[in-house]
Design a protein around this motif. Sequence first.
Motif, PDB file in Angstrom:
ATOM      1  N   LEU A  21      39.482  29.594  56.963  1.00  0.00           N
ATOM      2  CA  LEU A  21      38.338  29.517  56.070  1.00  0.00           C
ATOM      3  C   LEU A  21      38.330  30.724  55.130  1.00  0.00           C
ATOM      4  CD1 LEU A  21      36.150  27.382  55.776  1.00  0.00           C
ATOM      5  CD2 LEU A  21      34.632  28.838  57.134  1.00  0.00           C
ATOM      6  N   GLN A  22      38.303  30.438  53.822  1.00  0.00           N
ATOM      7  CA  GLN A  22      38.277  31.483  52.812  1.00  0.00           C
ATOM      8  C   GLN A  22      36.890  31.504  52.168  1.00  0.00           C
ATOM      9  OE1 GLN A  22      41.270  31.035  49.795  1.00  0.00           O
ATOM     10  NE2 GLN A  22      40.674  32.899  48.711  1.00  0.00           N
ATOM     11  N   HIS A  23      36.197  32.629  52.255  1.00  0.00           N
ATOM     12  CA  HIS A  23      34.845  32.757  51.725  1.00  0.00           C
ATOM     13  C   HIS A  23      34.916  33.296  50.293  1.00  0.00           C
ATOM     14  CE1 HIS A  23      33.329  31.951  55.720  1.00  0.00           C
ATOM     15  NE2 HIS A  23      34.122  32.899  56.199  1.00  0.00           N
ATOM     16  N   VAL A  24      34.695  32.413  49.324  1.00  0.00           N
ATOM     17  CA  VAL A  24      34.870  32.777  47.917  1.00  0.00           C
ATOM     18  C   VAL A  24      33.594  33.373  47.330  1.00  0.00           C
ATOM     19  CG1 VAL A  24      35.523  31.923  45.633  1.00  0.00           C
ATOM     20  CG2 VAL A  24      36.586  30.958  47.681  1.00  0.00           C
ATOM     21  N   GLY A  42      34.892  40.051  36.519  1.00  0.00           N
ATOM     22  CA  GLY A  42      35.452  40.414  37.804  1.00  0.00           C
ATOM     23  C   GLY A  42      36.950  40.212  37.788  1.00  0.00           C
ATOM     24  N   ALA A  43      37.629  40.806  38.730  1.00  0.00           N
ATOM     25  CA  ALA A  43      39.084  40.658  38.824  1.00  0.00           C
ATOM     26  C   ALA A  43      39.448  39.216  39.169  1.00  0.00           C
ATOM     27  CB  ALA A  43      39.634  41.621  39.877  1.00  0.00           C
ATOM     28  N   SER A  44      40.701  38.881  38.994  1.00  0.00           N
ATOM     29  CA  SER A  44      41.190  37.557  39.384  1.00  0.00           C
ATOM     30  C   SER A  44      40.920  37.317  40.861  1.00  0.00           C
ATOM     31  CB  SER A  44      42.695  37.463  39.105  1.00  0.00           C
ATOM     32  OG  SER A  44      43.198  36.215  39.492  1.00  0.00           O
ATOM     33  N   GLY A  45      40.354  36.151  41.183  1.00  0.00           N
ATOM     34  CA  GLY A  45      40.039  35.829  42.564  1.00  0.00           C
ATOM     35  C   GLY A  45      38.685  36.320  43.034  1.00  0.00           C
ATOM     36  N   ALA A  46      37.897  36.903  42.123  1.00  0.00           N
ATOM     37  CA  ALA A  46      36.582  37.431  42.510  1.00  0.00           C
ATOM     38  C   ALA A  46      35.548  36.342  42.750  1.00  0.00           C
ATOM     39  CB  ALA A  46      36.066  38.399  41.446  1.00  0.00           C
ATOM     40  N   GLY A  47      35.806  35.123  42.228  1.00  0.00           N
ATOM     41  CA  GLY A  47      34.865  34.017  42.400  1.00  0.00           C
ATOM     42  C   GLY A  47      34.111  33.645  41.136  1.00  0.00           C
ATOM     43  N   VAL A 202      32.160  33.001  31.572  1.00  0.00           N
ATOM     44  CA  VAL A 202      33.126  33.720  32.408  1.00  0.00           C
ATOM     45  C   VAL A 202      34.226  34.247  31.504  1.00  0.00           C
ATOM     46  CG1 VAL A 202      35.012  33.372  34.057  1.00  0.00           C
ATOM     47  CG2 VAL A 202      32.731  32.509  34.580  1.00  0.00           C
ATOM     48  N   THR A 203      34.568  35.522  31.662  1.00  0.00           N
ATOM     49  CA  THR A 203      35.677  36.087  30.901  1.00  0.00           C
ATOM     50  C   THR A 203      36.268  37.287  31.634  1.00  0.00           C
ATOM     51  OG1 THR A 203      36.386  36.905  28.726  1.00  0.00           O
ATOM     52  CG2 THR A 203      34.238  37.658  29.524  1.00  0.00           C
ATOM     53  N   HIS A 204      37.531  37.572  31.335  1.00  0.00           N
ATOM     54  CA  HIS A 204      38.174  38.803  31.820  1.00  0.00           C
ATOM     55  C   HIS A 204      38.418  39.751  30.653  1.00  0.00           C
ATOM     56  CE1 HIS A 204      41.555  36.452  30.241  1.00  0.00           C
ATOM     57  NE2 HIS A 204      42.154  37.614  30.063  1.00  0.00           N
ATOM     58  N   ASP A 205      37.942  39.357  29.459  1.00  0.00           N
ATOM     59  CA  ASP A 205      38.234  40.068  28.231  1.00  0.00           C
ATOM     60  C   ASP A 205      37.031  40.908  27.801  1.00  0.00           C
ATOM     61  OD1 ASP A 205      39.261  40.832  25.750  1.00  0.00           O
ATOM     62  OD2 ASP A 205      38.576  38.990  24.771  1.00  0.00           O
ATOM     63  N   ILE A 206      37.208  42.231  27.700  1.00  0.00           N
ATOM     64  CA  ILE A 206      36.095  43.114  27.367  1.00  0.00           C
ATOM     65  C   ILE A 206      35.567  42.843  25.959  1.00  0.00           C
ATOM     66  CG2 ILE A 206      37.568  45.001  26.547  1.00  0.00           C
ATOM     67  CD1 ILE A 206      35.534  46.938  27.862  1.00  0.00           C
ATOM     68  N   ASP A 220      35.072  40.263  45.209  1.00  0.00           N
ATOM     69  CA  ASP A 220      35.236  39.640  46.534  1.00  0.00           C
ATOM     70  C   ASP A 220      34.056  38.732  46.885  1.00  0.00           C
ATOM     71  OD1 ASP A 220      37.621  41.039  46.817  1.00  0.00           O
ATOM     72  OD2 ASP A 220      36.629  42.749  47.764  1.00  0.00           O
ATOM     73  N   GLY A 221      33.574  37.992  45.896  1.00  0.00           N
ATOM     74  CA  GLY A 221      32.555  36.982  46.163  1.00  0.00           C
ATOM     75  C   GLY A 221      31.134  37.469  46.232  1.00  0.00           C
ATOM     76  N   VAL A 222      30.887  38.742  45.900  1.00  0.00           N
ATOM     77  CA  VAL A 222      29.520  39.264  45.877  1.00  0.00           C
ATOM     78  C   VAL A 222      29.254  39.926  44.526  1.00  0.00           C
ATOM     79  CG1 VAL A 222      29.482  39.643  48.375  1.00  0.00           C
ATOM     80  CG2 VAL A 222      30.133  41.511  46.850  1.00  0.00           C
ATOM     81  N   ILE A 223      27.972  40.014  44.154  1.00  0.00           N
ATOM     82  CA  ILE A 223      27.609  40.697  42.922  1.00  0.00           C
ATOM     83  C   ILE A 223      27.616  42.200  43.189  1.00  0.00           C
ATOM     84  CG2 ILE A 223      25.810  41.067  41.190  1.00  0.00           C
ATOM     85  CD1 ILE A 223      24.930  38.180  41.615  1.00  0.00           C
ATOM     86  N   LEU A 224      28.573  42.895  42.575  1.00  0.00           N
ATOM     87  CA  LEU A 224      28.714  44.334  42.801  1.00  0.00           C
ATOM     88  C   LEU A 224      27.757  45.128  41.912  1.00  0.00           C
ATOM     89  CD1 LEU A 224      30.396  46.398  44.413  1.00  0.00           C
ATOM     90  CD2 LEU A 224      31.985  46.468  42.479  1.00  0.00           C
ATOM     91  N   GLY A 225      27.466  44.605  40.725  1.00  0.00           N
ATOM     92  CA  GLY A 225      26.573  45.321  39.822  1.00  0.00           C
ATOM     93  C   GLY A 225      26.265  44.507  38.581  1.00  0.00           C
ATOM     94  N   GLU A 226      25.283  44.975  37.798  1.00  0.00           N
ATOM     95  CA  GLU A 226      24.888  44.348  36.539  1.00  0.00           C
ATOM     96  C   GLU A 226      24.716  45.415  35.472  1.00  0.00           C
ATOM     97  OE1 GLU A 226      21.806  41.469  36.383  1.00  0.00           O
ATOM     98  OE2 GLU A 226      22.110  40.772  38.448  1.00  0.00           O
TER      99      GLU A 226
END
Length: 252
Positions: A21-24, A42-47, A202-206, A220-226
């Motif tokens: 089980l992978q928790h995304v 977020g980084a690739s795979g962050a959800g 959704v974007t990875h581009d600043i 890693d599937g959680v909101i780290l900051g805003e």
Amino acid sequence: MNKVLLKTENLSKSFSNGGELQHVLKNINLELYEGDFTVIMGASGAGKSTLLYALSGMDTPSLGAVTFGDKVISDMSQDGLAVFRREHCGFVFQQIYLIDGMSVTDNVLTAGLLVSKDKKAVVRRARELFAAVGISEQTQKKFPSQLSGGEAQRVGIVRALINSPEILFADEPTGALNSQTGLDVLGVLTEFNSRGQSVVMVTHDIRSARRGNRIVYLKDGVILGECDLGKYEHGDAARHEKLSAFLRDMGW
């Protein structure tokens, strides 16, 4: 503070990967506000995309709830979700998914007539949107294979907005475009947001992220900051520095 359009409560999403089980997404609590341009990073795979799909009813959470107004969309049937998306959401993807056998105009009108039976009103709305994104009458007669990447994405935005959705969801909308064409598409999204259209991207581009007034960072599937950037203004160097500093703090 603006009206809450959409919110999640303890939203979680898991997948089975080779029997493991992978928790995304893990207990995401998030409110999206009317008129905001919210950017999910977020980084690739962050959800990031998984969260976008859960917010928009394109996917259902494993646990928790997604609420739009007084509707708990995470409890809806697949048919109910299809109606919800059609009536309340617009979608712009990296891959544009226009129908090759239809003209540009027919691609847009077909989407509009799924919701409204007033063809004159749909045609009028389409003309207004085509004019707003700079798609000429000649281009409207073309087929998707005859369009440049930028033209196709602008047509995709028109199709996404034809039913006047409360929220426009965009998943890496400039990811397949060159630098200048990407800026043109970002300009279109920014202009519609300035008119009151709620956007979640959704974007990875600043460069793309700078267009948002609110940045939500996943790890890693959680909101780290805003980060609150305020409304976009062209040439705002302080905005870039604030976002860059935030992303460094997030470990970007």
